[in-house]
Design an enzyme around this catalytic site. Structure first.
Site, short mmCIF file in Angstrom:
data_model
loop_
_atom_site.label_atom_id
_atom_site.label_comp_id
_atom_site.label_asym_id
_atom_site.label_seq_id
_atom_site.Cartn_x
_atom_site.Cartn_y
_atom_site.Cartn_z
N GLY A 20 0.16 6.80 -7.61
CA GLY A 20 -0.89 6.93 -6.61
C GLY A 20 -0.36 6.79 -5.20
N ASP A 77 5.21 -2.25 2.85
CA ASP A 77 4.75 -3.54 2.35
C ASP A 77 3.50 -3.88 3.15
OD1 ASP A 77 5.25 -5.60 0.42
OD2 ASP A 77 5.56 -6.96 2.07
N GLY A 169 -8.09 -3.94 -4.28
CA GLY A 169 -7.54 -5.17 -3.70
C GLY A 169 -8.63 -6.03 -3.08
N LYS A 191 -12.17 5.36 5.80
CA LYS A 191 -11.34 4.14 5.75
C LYS A 191 -9.90 4.47 6.08
CE LYS A 191 -8.91 1.15 2.68
NZ LYS A 191 -8.48 0.91 1.29
N ARG A 197 -2.63 1.20 7.27
CA ARG A 197 -1.63 2.20 6.86
C ARG A 197 -1.67 3.41 7.79
NH1 ARG A 197 -2.09 1.66 1.90
NH2 ARG A 197 -0.13 0.59 1.55
#
Length: 211
Positions: A20, A77, A169, A191, A197
């Site tokens: 994904g 990360d 999450g 989003k 990100r």
């Protein structure tokens, strides 16, 4: 960023074994002529993430993939940092969702992780500061050792109980600044446009592919 070279069109190893994540990053970089290959498809091992910061962990993964493949590699990360918890869970964001042997089958339980955060906040009383932010760090490493790091962030606050089923999450308890819905209630395309990100990728694209 260091004095690293810029990416040109060509192959880029994405330091992940998650299909994904590969799909998501490939779509973001496809307009720039990048052919993204996962570390998993190359049979590369996953290095231990022993860093104390998001940048350190992203670089560990990117450098390991670049050295093993001799191709430029990209790693990320990310995680949740809660002000009243001194920035925790931070780099241990995923670890907080990992079940122990006495908590049932191995694997990640994000509801349990959200509950841990809420429990620690509740211990501080009803007026606790619920400010939090998501961070995303992207690291590119080249086989010659040079590297570049890009950091993105989205501010917000935590709510309880969890709301929404569109995210993953900690999304169901995170309300981005200026919004009333949680990340798990917001349309995924919307989003992604405002996420940590997206912020990190915008900085990467501007420096790596800008004029």
């Amino acid at each position: 960023m260091t004095d690293a070279p810029r990416l040109g069109s060509g192959s880029l190893v994405i330091a992940t074994h998650n299909a994904g994540k590969l799909k998501e990053i490939s779509a973001l970089l496809a307009p720039y002529g990048m052919n993204c290959i996962s570390a998993g498809s190359l049979g590369l091992p996953e290095p231990a993430e022993t860093g104390n910061t998001f940048a350190e962990n992203a670089l560990i993964k990117a450098r390991a993939a670049a050295e093993a493949s001799q191709i430029a590699a990209l790693a990320d990360d990310s995680g949740l940092s809660v002000d009243a918890l001194g920035g925790r869970p931070g780099v241990y964001t995923a670890d907080w969702a990992q079940r122990q042997w006495f908590e049932g089958d191995p694997g990640r339980d994000w509801y349990m992780a959200m509950g841990k955060v809420e429990g620690l906040l509740a211990e501080q009383g009803p007026d606790v500061d619920r400010s939090a932010h998501f961070s995303c760090t992207l690291a590119i490493a080249w086989p010659d050792g040079r590297h570049a790091v890009y950091e993105g962030r989205v501010e917000g606050s935590l709510t309880w109980p969890p709301r929404g089923a569109l995210g993953f999450g900690y999304d169901p308890v995170f309300v981005p600044a200026g919004r009333e819905q949680t990340f798990a209630e917001i349309d995924p395309d919307e989003k992604h446009a405002i996420s940590h990100r997206a912020d990190a990728f915008a900085k990467l694209v501007a420096e790596q592919f800008g004029a």
